[in-house]
Design a protein around this motif. Structure first.
Motif, PDB file in Angstrom:
ATOM      1  N   GLY A 180      50.933 -20.955  -4.571  1.00 15.80           N
ATOM      2  CA  GLY A 180      50.921 -20.072  -5.734  1.00 15.80           C
ATOM      3  C   GLY A 180      49.853 -19.005  -5.644  1.00 15.80           C
ATOM      4  O   GLY A 180      50.093 -17.830  -5.972  1.00 15.80           O
ATOM      5  N   SER A 181      48.645 -19.390  -5.196  1.00 12.92           N
ATOM      6  CA  SER A 181      47.553 -18.415  -5.141  1.00 12.92           C
ATOM      7  C   SER A 181      47.841 -17.310  -4.135  1.00 12.92           C
ATOM      8  O   SER A 181      47.494 -16.138  -4.371  1.00 12.92           O
ATOM      9  N   MET A 182      48.467 -17.655  -3.008  1.00 18.17           N
ATOM     10  CA  MET A 182      48.779 -16.620  -2.018  1.00 18.17           C
ATOM     11  C   MET A 182      49.787 -15.618  -2.564  1.00 18.17           C
ATOM     12  O   MET A 182      49.668 -14.401  -2.339  1.00 18.17           O
ATOM     13  N   ASN A 183      50.795 -16.092  -3.304  1.00 19.21           N
ATOM     14  CA  ASN A 183      51.782 -15.182  -3.866  1.00 19.21           C
ATOM     15  C   ASN A 183      51.182 -14.312  -4.973  1.00 19.21           C
ATOM     16  O   ASN A 183      51.489 -13.118  -5.083  1.00 19.21           O
ATOM     17  N   ILE A 184      50.353 -14.920  -5.808  1.00 19.32           N
ATOM     18  CA  ILE A 184      49.705 -14.138  -6.868  1.00 19.32           C
ATOM     19  C   ILE A 184      48.755 -13.124  -6.260  1.00 19.32           C
ATOM     20  O   ILE A 184      48.594 -12.006  -6.784  1.00 19.32           O
ATOM     21  N   MET A 185      48.109 -13.480  -5.150  1.00 12.77           N
ATOM     22  CA  MET A 185      47.196 -12.541  -4.509  1.00 12.77           C
ATOM     23  C   MET A 185      47.932 -11.283  -4.057  1.00 12.77           C
ATOM     24  O   MET A 185      47.390 -10.173  -4.127  1.00 12.77           O
ATOM     25  N   LEU A 186      49.200 -11.424  -3.615  1.00 11.60           N
ATOM     26  CA  LEU A 186      49.979 -10.243  -3.222  1.00 11.60           C
ATOM     27  C   LEU A 186      50.189  -9.311  -4.416  1.00 11.60           C
ATOM     28  O   LEU A 186      50.084  -8.085  -4.296  1.00 11.60           O
ATOM     29  N   VAL A 187      50.491  -9.911  -5.581  1.00 15.00           N
ATOM     30  CA  VAL A 187      50.661  -9.111  -6.787  1.00 15.00           C
ATOM     31  C   VAL A 187      49.336  -8.466  -7.194  1.00 15.00           C
ATOM     32  O   VAL A 187      49.285  -7.286  -7.574  1.00 15.00           O
ATOM     33  N   SER A 188      48.249  -9.232  -7.106  1.00 18.76           N
ATOM     34  CA  SER A 188      46.950  -8.712  -7.523  1.00 18.76           C
ATOM     35  C   SER A 188      46.503  -7.562  -6.633  1.00 18.76           C
ATOM     36  O   SER A 188      45.915  -6.581  -7.103  1.00 18.76           O
ATOM     37  N   VAL A 189      46.760  -7.680  -5.326  1.00 22.03           N
ATOM     38  CA  VAL A 189      46.381  -6.602  -4.413  1.00 22.03           C
ATOM     39  C   VAL A 189      47.099  -5.309  -4.795  1.00 22.03           C
ATOM     40  O   VAL A 189      46.514  -4.217  -4.754  1.00 22.03           O
ATOM     41  N   ALA A 190      48.372  -5.468  -5.173  1.00 17.96           N
ATOM     42  CA  ALA A 190      49.111  -4.276  -5.586  1.00 17.96           C
ATOM     43  C   ALA A 190      48.469  -3.621  -6.808  1.00 17.96           C
ATOM     44  O   ALA A 190      48.409  -2.390  -6.918  1.00 17.96           O
ATOM     45  N   VAL A 191      47.979  -4.430  -7.732  1.00 15.08           N
ATOM     46  CA  VAL A 191      47.312  -3.879  -8.922  1.00 15.08           C
ATOM     47  C   VAL A 191      45.976  -3.245  -8.543  1.00 15.08           C
ATOM     48  O   VAL A 191      45.610  -2.167  -9.037  1.00 15.08           O
ATOM     49  N   LEU A 205      53.578  -6.269 -13.442  1.00 17.55           N
ATOM     50  CA  LEU A 205      52.968  -7.092 -12.385  1.00 17.55           C
ATOM     51  C   LEU A 205      52.108  -8.211 -12.975  1.00 17.55           C
ATOM     52  O   LEU A 205      52.047  -9.317 -12.423  1.00 17.55           O
ATOM     53  N   HIS A 206      51.443  -7.927 -14.099  1.00 12.47           N
ATOM     54  CA  HIS A 206      50.673  -8.992 -14.761  1.00 12.47           C
ATOM     55  C   HIS A 206      51.593 -10.103 -15.247  1.00 12.47           C
ATOM     56  O   HIS A 206      51.253 -11.297 -15.148  1.00 12.47           O
ATOM     57  N   TRP A 207      52.771  -9.744 -15.777  1.00 12.25           N
ATOM     58  CA  TRP A 207      53.720 -10.772 -16.211  1.00 12.25           C
ATOM     59  C   TRP A 207      54.257 -11.566 -15.020  1.00 12.25           C
ATOM     60  O   TRP A 207      54.457 -12.778 -15.117  1.00 12.25           O
ATOM     61  N   LEU A 208      54.476 -10.881 -13.889  1.00  6.48           N
ATOM     62  CA  LEU A 208      54.916 -11.600 -12.688  1.00  6.48           C
ATOM     63  C   LEU A 208      53.852 -12.597 -12.237  1.00  6.48           C
ATOM     64  O   LEU A 208      54.160 -13.746 -11.867  1.00  6.48           O
ATOM     65  N   ALA A 209      52.576 -12.170 -12.283  1.00  7.64           N
ATOM     66  CA  ALA A 209      51.484 -13.080 -11.924  1.00  7.64           C
ATOM     67  C   ALA A 209      51.414 -14.249 -12.896  1.00  7.64           C
ATOM     68  O   ALA A 209      51.147 -15.397 -12.503  1.00  7.64           O
ATOM     69  N   ALA A 210      51.678 -13.992 -14.182  1.00  7.07           N
ATOM     70  CA  ALA A 210      51.653 -15.061 -15.175  1.00  7.07           C
ATOM     71  C   ALA A 210      52.782 -16.054 -14.946  1.00  7.07           C
ATOM     72  O   ALA A 210      52.593 -17.280 -15.086  1.00  7.07           O
ATOM     73  N   LEU A 211      53.986 -15.563 -14.582  1.00  8.09           N
ATOM     74  CA  LEU A 211      55.118 -16.453 -14.344  1.00  8.09           C
ATOM     75  C   LEU A 211      54.867 -17.375 -13.154  1.00  8.09           C
ATOM     76  O   LEU A 211      55.339 -18.510 -13.123  1.00  8.09           O
ATOM     77  N   ILE A 212      54.120 -16.889 -12.190  1.00  6.47           N
ATOM     78  CA  ILE A 212      53.781 -17.747 -11.041  1.00  6.47           C
ATOM     79  C   ILE A 212      52.550 -18.594 -11.358  1.00  6.47           C
ATOM     80  O   ILE A 212      52.499 -19.793 -11.048  1.00  6.47           O
ATOM     81  N   GLY A 213      51.549 -17.976 -11.979  1.00 10.25           N
ATOM     82  CA  GLY A 213      50.261 -18.632 -12.132  1.00 10.25           C
ATOM     83  C   GLY A 213      50.231 -19.759 -13.142  1.00 10.25           C
ATOM     84  O   GLY A 213      49.608 -20.806 -12.889  1.00 10.25           O
ATOM     85  N   MET A 214      50.885 -19.594 -14.297  1.00 19.53           N
ATOM     86  CA  MET A 214      50.789 -20.632 -15.324  1.00 19.53           C
ATOM     87  C   MET A 214      51.374 -21.965 -14.860  1.00 19.53           C
ATOM     88  O   MET A 214      50.740 -23.017 -15.037  1.00 19.53           O
ATOM     89  N   PRO A 215      52.598 -22.009 -14.251  1.00 23.64           N
ATOM     90  CA  PRO A 215      53.088 -23.302 -13.745  1.00 23.64           C
ATOM     91  C   PRO A 215      52.173 -23.902 -12.679  1.00 23.64           C
ATOM     92  O   PRO A 215      51.980 -25.121 -12.636  1.00 23.64           O
ATOM     93  N   VAL A 216      51.606 -23.038 -11.820  1.00 24.48           N
ATOM     94  CA  VAL A 216      50.710 -23.545 -10.781  1.00 24.48           C
ATOM     95  C   VAL A 216      49.473 -24.179 -11.408  1.00 24.48           C
ATOM     96  O   VAL A 216      49.039 -25.276 -11.025  1.00 24.48           O
TER      97      VAL A 216
END
Length: 778
Positions: A180-191, A205-216
């Motif tokens: 999860g952290s690696m995928n969120i990091m890709l989104v964060s780098v884009a931001v 992109l923040h919502w995409l990070a939230a959809l991945i991050g909260m379950p993780v």
């Protein structure tokens, strides 16, 4: 386990799953997969602990080990001691750090009539003693369940099952967090790099990070959340509470920013934080698993199949733990002895696994055979003298664990420091938030991030592990070198010893003297040899060997340091038998009433490594002194051969003890080394003590260390390891304190991010454990 089927994931228990363990039910089964689960469920419900099933993992094989198949009643597993107290040994699932050990021990110690509670972090073994009925065991176990720990009667197999289950849970959580952290990091780098990014795209992109991050965050953090919730319910907050608060606060703050379209979120930090914490815990477990390998290897020696010979001549293969004292066992060529026994025929055994001896030893028929040895000769039969749980291997494992988990001076200091962690760190975090928000007028998000950093960066694990890790590694290293540590503070005291006080017979010499034939009356020799069989004194044993056909006499009483008595007959020192003192201590006198006394003289041989061991002790800064009950002639000769300038002859048990006391009063810290009954008092009174291989049971009981190998060569190595261990323990305590002194102010000042805080906290524990592994080197 019997009746187990495909497991169900935690939280997924349905009508098709066992109501107790969560395994899927086979066709025709109703609610329970086996009668053991049905009985356990009824008992838990009857105790009013239905919430047990909401906190326990339901994966098959993790809820209860095989030992629990008949239900949850642990009273039969409590052992009644000689003084009437009860003792229960359990394997505990869920011990993750020194703070957990302290929590378990303190919770049990607060219970009425509980005398002691000692938990071993390395072996997951808990030993509880209390006054009262054995049924009290269930009440104590219920308390541990409320704290969130799962327990079962201790056994090596149960320990491995628990270790596997906990390891799988942590590894699975680590995998989820890392992915999860690696995928969120890709989104964060884009931001981060999106300089021309509009608010709408950034919000998406923040919502995409939230959809991945909260379950993780919710799933990967379960190991921490479950432990924290159990600690809260028990009213005893733990270290995992701080971690849980930090992770959840960061995630919820990020979710709030996402909902209100704020400029920043910290989903990348929260998930990476979990990944680092879980990685640190996984690596820490791996390091500690290596440290406790000695106990695991020792217990593995007694596991396996043995061939039991039946009365009708048939044989059957049974697990070693099912064999009982009195059973006859066939030992094939090349087979390992899983149990202690007595040989029915001569045997050649390799005992390197437990004593470190490189050369196989020959055992005569009727000799005691050590468990763990390998048969290097022809097949033979033996009679079992102790069941696996009562044998020498189990006893050595208990001594190792007792030494590992015992609390010496440094451990007590670390314990006192770690127990204040929870209230202090939460107070510091609260003050940090209040100052940043209320005094410095910073946004609440910034204040919360700084408070979270304080929670994460201050961890007592490094301090709590600082000394126990060194102790575990050192005890294991000494065991592999043939030295068994039996005392809580032996290593600390051994490291500070400055004088070695050595016995002669059986310590500097081989302790197997040979009778010198001088034309004695054969009938007198036979009568004396019959009495001599009642003693383990080397001279008495030598006399018994010289007349093997003489049967053992009844009614013989041994007077330590003097001799044997049977009616009017006496066998012992010249003074004990009414003669004057002998200049040669290698002498026994037999006097039967008014008959003329018979004198037996013996010769003994110096151990090959004795002079080298004395030289090595002197190089380590220890003076040497010979203290023996033998005569001046024999003592002076051995002292000269060993290179010991100071020696005392004719010392009885009282004299030896008085000499040790005088040395201690003079400010010396004597290391006493002896093997006989007459040395026991001096061994117990010394600053630290050791007994060589072949010492009497009383001497080994009174000693802090037992040398399993023949000779004294392991003693200088033990001193070097003990001194190194104490130096590393000081280093670890210093590292832990320095870490917190520098890390906490940085977090309070807002100079540390949650991600960096997690990395530093996890690395501190790993550094301490890795530093402790250096103690295994001389």
């Amino acid at each position: 386990m019997i009746g187990r089927a495909e497991p169900v994931a935690p939280g997924a228990v349905s009508a098709a799953a066992c109501a107790h363990c969560g395994a899927r039910l086979a066709p025709g089964q109703d609610r329970f997969c086996c009668t053991g689960c049905e009985g356990a469920h009824a008992l838990v419900a009857g105790l009013g602990l239905a919430s047990f099933y909401g906190r326990q993992a339901t994966e098959a094989g993790t809820l209860r080990p095989e030992a629990m198949a008949a239900g949850l009643d642990l009273a039969p597993f409590a052992e009644t001691m000689k003084d009437g107290t009860q003792r229960l040994e359990l394997v505990v699932s869920g011990l993750t750090c020194g703070a957990c050990v302290w929590l378990v021990e303190q919770a049990l110690a607060a219970e009425p009539n509980v005398l002691s509670a000692r938990a071993s972090l390395s072996a997951r073994r808990l030993t509880v003693t209390w006054r009262g009925a054995a049924a009290r065991a269930n009440d104590l176990v219920a308390l541990l369940a409320r704290l969130g720990f799962r327990v079962a009667p201790w056994s090596p197999a149960c320990l491995r099952a628990t270790e596997d289950a906990e390891g799988r849970e942590l590894t699975r959580a680590l995998g989820i967090a890392a992915f999860g952290s690696m995928n969120i990091m890709l989104v964060s780098v884009a931001v981060w790099v999106g300089t021309d990014m509009g608010p709408a795209l950034r919000h998406g992109l923040h919502w995409l990070a939230a959809l991945i991050g909260m379950p993780v965050v919710l799933i990967a953090g379960l190991p921490f959340y479950k432990s924290a919730w159990a600690a809260i319910r028990a009213g005893r907050p733990s270290m995992d509470l701080a971690i849980s608060l930090g992770v959840l606060a960061t995630a919820l703050m990020s979710l709030s920013e996402t909902i209100y379209n704020g400029p920043y979120t910290w989903f990348d930090g929260a998930t990476m934080l979990l990944a680092l914490l879980l990685a640190g815990r996984v690596f820490d477990r791996a390091a500690r698993r290596r440290a406790r390998q000695s106990v695991a290897e020792l217990l593995a020696l007694q596991e396996g199949i043995v061939t039991r010979l039946l009365a009708d001549g048939r044989s059957e293969a049974i697990p070693a733990e099912r064999a009982a004292a009195g059973d006859r066992i066939l030992v094939a060529a090349g087979e390992r002895l899983r149990l202690d026994g007595v040989a029915a025929a001569p045997a050649l055994l390799d005992a390197a696994a437990t004593t470190g001896e490189s050369v196989p030893r020959s055992f005569e028929a009727g000799a005691a055979l050590p468990a763990g040895a390998v048969n290097m000769g022809a097949a033979f039969t033996m009679t079992v003298t102790a069941a696996a749980k009562d044998g020498s291997l189990a006893a050595m494992a208990r001594l190792l664990e007792r030494a590992e988990q015992a609390k010496g001076r440094f451990v007590a200091v670390a314990d006192r420091a770690a127990r204040y962690y929870v209230p202090v760190v939460h107070a510091v975090a609260a003050v940090t938030f209040a100052v940043w928000w209320g005094v410095l007028d910073a946004p609440w998000q910034v204040a919360l991030v700084n408070a979270v950093c304080v929670l994460l960066i201050t961890c007592p694990c490094a301090l709590a592990l600082a000394v126990p890790a060194v102790q575990v590694v050192s005890v294991g290293a000494l065991f592999r070198r043939g030295v068994l540590v039996t005392s809580a503070t032996a290593l600390e005291r051994l490291a500070t010893a400055d004088l070695a006080v050595l016995d002669k017979t059986g310590t500097l010499t081989e302790g197997r003297p040979v009778l010198i034939p001088e034309g004695q009356d054969p009938e007198a020799v036979a009568r004396a040899a019959a009495m001599a069989r009642a003693s383990r004194h080397p001279l008495a044993q030598a006399l018994a060997r010289a007349c093997p056909e003489a049967p053992a006499a009844d009614g013989v009483r041994e007077i330590p340091g003097q001799g044997l008595e049977r009616g009017d007959a006496r066998l012992g020192s010249p003074i004990f038998c009414g003669l004057g003192p002998s200049a040669d201590g290698m002498t026994l006198v037999f006097r039967d009433g008014a008959a003329e006394p018979v004198v037996f003289r013996f010769a003994d041989r110096m151990r090959d490594d004795a002079p080298a061991a004395v030289t090595a002790l002197r190089e380590l800064g220890l003076d040497a002194e010979l203290l023996s009950g033998d005569g001046e002639g024999a003592v002076s000769a051995v002292a000269w051969q060993a290179g010991i300038p100071d020696w005392r002859a004719g010392a009885d048990p009282v004299t030896k003890q008085a000499r040790i006391a005088a040395l201690k009063e003079a400010g010396r810290r004597p290391l006493m080394v002896g093997d006989g009954i007459n040395d026991a008092a001096a061994l117990a009174a010394a600053h630290v003590s050791a007994s060589p291989a072949g010492a009497t049971d009383l001497a080994q009981t009174a000693s802090d260390l037992v040398l399993q190998r023949e000779g004294l060569g392991a003693l200088p190595a033990a001193i070097r390891i003990a001194r190194r261990a104490q130096a590393i323990a000081r280093e670890n305590i210093g590292l832990s304190l320095v870490y917190n002194v520098f890390a906490v102010p940085l977090a309070v000042a807002g100079l540390v991010t949650p991600l960096v805080a997690a990395a530093v906290m996890a690395s501190s524990s790993i550094v301490v454990v890795l530093n402790a592994l250096r103690a295994a080197k001389e």
